[in-house]
Structures are given as structure tokens and as C-alpha cells.
Design a protein around this motif. Structure first.
Motif, PDB file in Angstrom:
ATOM      1  N   THR A 179      -5.852   5.710  -1.333  1.00  0.00           N
ATOM      2  CA  THR A 179      -4.621   5.109  -0.820  1.00  0.00           C
ATOM      3  C   THR A 179      -3.993   5.990   0.250  1.00  0.00           C
ATOM      4  O   THR A 179      -3.503   5.493   1.267  1.00  0.00           O
ATOM      5  CB  THR A 179      -3.626   4.870  -1.982  1.00  0.00           C
ATOM      6  OG1 THR A 179      -4.285   4.148  -3.013  1.00  0.00           O
ATOM      7  CG2 THR A 179      -2.417   4.086  -1.523  1.00  0.00           C
ATOM      8  N   ALA A 180      -4.019   7.297   0.044  1.00  0.00           N
ATOM      9  CA  ALA A 180      -3.457   8.228   1.029  1.00  0.00           C
ATOM     10  C   ALA A 180      -4.226   8.141   2.350  1.00  0.00           C
ATOM     11  O   ALA A 180      -3.621   8.154   3.430  1.00  0.00           O
ATOM     12  CB  ALA A 180      -3.485   9.654   0.483  1.00  0.00           C
ATOM     13  N   LEU A 200       1.255   4.078  -2.915  1.00  0.00           N
ATOM     14  CA  LEU A 200       1.073   5.500  -2.619  1.00  0.00           C
ATOM     15  C   LEU A 200       2.259   6.313  -3.118  1.00  0.00           C
ATOM     16  O   LEU A 200       2.080   7.366  -3.736  1.00  0.00           O
ATOM     17  CB  LEU A 200       0.884   5.706  -1.113  1.00  0.00           C
ATOM     18  CG  LEU A 200       0.757   7.165  -0.675  1.00  0.00           C
ATOM     19  CD1 LEU A 200      -0.572   7.744  -1.150  1.00  0.00           C
ATOM     20  CD2 LEU A 200       0.884   7.279   0.833  1.00  0.00           C
ATOM     21  N   PRO A 214      -1.060  12.067  -8.771  1.00  0.00           N
ATOM     22  CA  PRO A 214      -1.516  12.432  -7.429  1.00  0.00           C
ATOM     23  C   PRO A 214      -2.926  13.016  -7.367  1.00  0.00           C
ATOM     24  O   PRO A 214      -3.492  13.147  -6.284  1.00  0.00           O
ATOM     25  CB  PRO A 214      -0.482  13.468  -6.974  1.00  0.00           C
ATOM     26  CG  PRO A 214       0.083  14.021  -8.233  1.00  0.00           C
ATOM     27  CD  PRO A 214       0.016  12.918  -9.244  1.00  0.00           C
ATOM     28  N   LEU A 237       0.824  -1.205   0.000  1.00  0.00           N
ATOM     29  CA  LEU A 237       0.000   0.000   0.000  1.00  0.00           C
ATOM     30  C   LEU A 237       0.863   1.261   0.000  1.00  0.00           C
ATOM     31  O   LEU A 237       0.604   2.208  -0.753  1.00  0.00           O
ATOM     32  CB  LEU A 237      -0.932  -0.028   1.217  1.00  0.00           C
ATOM     33  CG  LEU A 237      -2.127   0.887   1.227  1.00  0.00           C
ATOM     34  CD1 LEU A 237      -3.056   0.587   0.055  1.00  0.00           C
ATOM     35  CD2 LEU A 237      -2.885   0.728   2.531  1.00  0.00           C
ATOM     36  N   VAL A 238       1.900   1.273   0.822  1.00  0.00           N
ATOM     37  CA  VAL A 238       2.789   2.437   0.891  1.00  0.00           C
ATOM     38  C   VAL A 238       3.566   2.592  -0.415  1.00  0.00           C
ATOM     39  O   VAL A 238       3.760   3.710  -0.901  1.00  0.00           O
ATOM     40  CB  VAL A 238       3.744   2.326   2.108  1.00  0.00           C
ATOM     41  CG1 VAL A 238       4.821   3.397   2.068  1.00  0.00           C
ATOM     42  CG2 VAL A 238       2.954   2.426   3.410  1.00  0.00           C
ATOM     43  N   PRO A 252       7.532   7.665   3.587  1.00  0.00           N
ATOM     44  CA  PRO A 252       7.112   6.338   3.102  1.00  0.00           C
ATOM     45  C   PRO A 252       8.288   5.367   2.987  1.00  0.00           C
ATOM     46  O   PRO A 252       8.147   4.183   3.271  1.00  0.00           O
ATOM     47  CB  PRO A 252       6.511   6.622   1.726  1.00  0.00           C
ATOM     48  CG  PRO A 252       6.075   8.040   1.781  1.00  0.00           C
ATOM     49  CD  PRO A 252       7.072   8.721   2.669  1.00  0.00           C
ATOM     50  N   CYS A 304      -3.189   4.946   4.142  1.00  0.00           N
ATOM     51  CA  CYS A 304      -1.807   4.972   4.649  1.00  0.00           C
ATOM     52  C   CYS A 304      -1.585   6.021   5.742  1.00  0.00           C
ATOM     53  O   CYS A 304      -0.630   5.901   6.523  1.00  0.00           O
ATOM     54  CB  CYS A 304      -0.834   5.265   3.512  1.00  0.00           C
ATOM     55  SG  CYS A 304      -0.636   3.932   2.340  1.00  0.00           S
ATOM     56  N   ASP A 305      -2.421   7.033   5.788  1.00  0.00           N
ATOM     57  CA  ASP A 305      -2.205   8.174   6.673  1.00  0.00           C
ATOM     58  C   ASP A 305      -1.916   7.810   8.141  1.00  0.00           C
ATOM     59  O   ASP A 305      -0.968   8.338   8.715  1.00  0.00           O
ATOM     60  CB  ASP A 305      -3.381   9.148   6.582  1.00  0.00           C
ATOM     61  CG  ASP A 305      -3.113  10.418   7.362  1.00  0.00           C
ATOM     62  OD1 ASP A 305      -2.066  11.043   7.111  1.00  0.00           O
ATOM     63  OD2 ASP A 305      -3.950  10.757   8.226  1.00  0.00           O
ATOM     64  N   TYR A 364      -5.524   7.629  -5.683  1.00  0.00           N
ATOM     65  CA  TYR A 364      -4.458   8.191  -4.843  1.00  0.00           C
ATOM     66  C   TYR A 364      -5.053   8.694  -3.533  1.00  0.00           C
ATOM     67  O   TYR A 364      -4.487   8.452  -2.462  1.00  0.00           O
ATOM     68  CB  TYR A 364      -3.721   9.328  -5.563  1.00  0.00           C
ATOM     69  CG  TYR A 364      -2.743  10.026  -4.650  1.00  0.00           C
ATOM     70  CD1 TYR A 364      -1.499   9.461  -4.381  1.00  0.00           C
ATOM     71  CD2 TYR A 364      -3.066  11.224  -4.026  1.00  0.00           C
ATOM     72  CE1 TYR A 364      -0.609  10.077  -3.519  1.00  0.00           C
ATOM     73  CE2 TYR A 364      -2.185  11.839  -3.172  1.00  0.00           C
ATOM     74  CZ  TYR A 364      -0.957  11.265  -2.922  1.00  0.00           C
ATOM     75  OH  TYR A 364      -0.080  11.873  -2.048  1.00  0.00           O
ATOM     76  N   SER A 401       2.031   9.044  -6.080  1.00  0.00           N
ATOM     77  CA  SER A 401       2.315  10.454  -5.786  1.00  0.00           C
ATOM     78  C   SER A 401       3.183  11.069  -6.877  1.00  0.00           C
ATOM     79  O   SER A 401       3.154  12.276  -7.083  1.00  0.00           O
ATOM     80  CB  SER A 401       2.985  10.593  -4.421  1.00  0.00           C
ATOM     81  OG  SER A 401       4.314  10.113  -4.451  1.00  0.00           O
TER      82      SER A 401
END
Length: 182
Positions: free
Chosen positions: A134-135, A118, A126, A114-115, A159, A138-139, A131, A122
Motif C-alpha cells: 500500500t505504501a 495506508l 506497519p 488507498l490512502v 495523508p 501511495c508513494d 502495508y 501505519s
């Protein structure tokens, strides 16, 4: 050789199913709408197991524990089938722990993927809805690193730091699981 092939198929199927249960947990935790294609896929893949478990396992604050238990049960079934195919060699009592480590390995692998997605998105696209999704997923994992790792030339290296730590954790978990299986 047939054992390795069956093992690979079981790993892929169990990884997909358990990973989808974990994705369900993460999407609910991050309050991501299930009224989109990914959400419908997650429900279709997991409702058969998660909904009956919810009747027995209540949510803990905002966390859907039944999704975690479903993922663990899938990994437990995977390792039980492998144990049976291997002729019942090894301690049956260790299977719950081995499957827990297998679940942790799945979390590490899925979060790494996942990272990585991302980071690539990006650079490439983006502005896309994927995106943004996914962001959001991952946040919670990146935020602690973003507080510590400074931007270098306007580039967020957090990341990559998270990926490095996840790879180290994956190696430790693999070593732990191998020591229990022998």
C-alpha cells in the motif's frame, strides 16, 4: 426504484472492473511484482480487455495506456447502459465526457480509500507485507505533500492533507457530472 438498484449494481461492477484496470496501471508504473495474490487477481480480472487493447494502443514511456483505455471503456459502457435504461434521455454525444468524469471520480475514490487504508495500517500493522504494498502504491501521490507538510510530533499528516484535497476534487467532479447529465 428499479433504476436506482440497477444503477448501483452497474456502479459496483464497473467500479470493480475499471478500478482493477487502474490498479494494473499503477502496479506496472510502480514496478510492483504481479507474482503475488493481488497481481494474479489483477491479471485475471483485466487480461481479457487489456491484452487485446495493447495490440492497438502502445505503451507511452513506462505508462500502460491500454489499462487506462480499458478502464474508460468500462465506464463508458456503464453510462451507455444507464442511458439506455433511462430511455435514451439526454445527449448521447456527452457520454464519452461523462464517462471520463466518472473515471476521474473512480480514481479519486480509489486513491482516497488507498490512502485511508495506508493511514490506518501505519497505526495498526506497519510491518505487514500489505502495508509495504500500500505504501508503494501511495508513494507517488504522497511524496509531493510530504515535502511541504512538516511532521508534527513525529506524525505525518500528509495523508490527511491529500485526503482533504481528494474529497474537494471529488465534489467538483460530481458537480460537473451532474451539470452535464441534466
Amino acid at each position: 426504484m428499479w433504476f436506482q438498484m440497477v444503477s448501483m449494481v452497474l456502479d459496483v461492477v464497473a467500479g470493480l472492473m475499471a478500478g482493477t484496470c487502474l490498479l494494473r496501471f499503477l502496479m506496472q508504473w510502480q514496478r510492483i511484482s504481479f507474482h503475488q495474490p493481488l497481481g494474479r487477481f489483477v491479471f485475471a480480472m483485466t487480461d481479457w480487455l487489456v491484452l487485446p487493447l495493447r495490440k492497438v494502443i502502445p505503451a507511452w514511456t513506462q505508462w500502460d495506456l491500454s489499462s487506462w483505455v480499458a478502464a474508460w471503456l468500462i465506464k463508458l459502457l456503464q453510462f451507455l447502459l444507464l442511458w439506455l435504461l433511462a430511455g435514451g434521455q439526454g445527449a448521447l454525444g456527452l457520454l464519452p465526457l461523462v464517462s471520463l468524469v466518472g473515471l476521474a471520480q473512480l480514481v479519486v475514490s480509489a486513491l482516497s480509500a488507498l490512502v485511508l487504508v495506508l493511514a490506518i495500517m501505519s497505526w495498526v500493522n506497519p510491518g505487514s507485507p500489505m502495508y509495504a504494498l500500500t505504501a508503494r502504491l501511495c508513494d507517488p501521490f504522497l511524496r509531493p505533500f510530504q515535502r511541504v507538510v512538516p511532521l508534527i510530533g513525529g506524525i505525518d499528516l500528509s495523508p490527511w492533507v491529500l485526503l482533504l484535497l481528494l474529497q474537494i476534487l471529488g465534489m467538483l467532479l460530481s458537480g460537473l457530472q451532474m451539470s452535464w447529465m441534466h
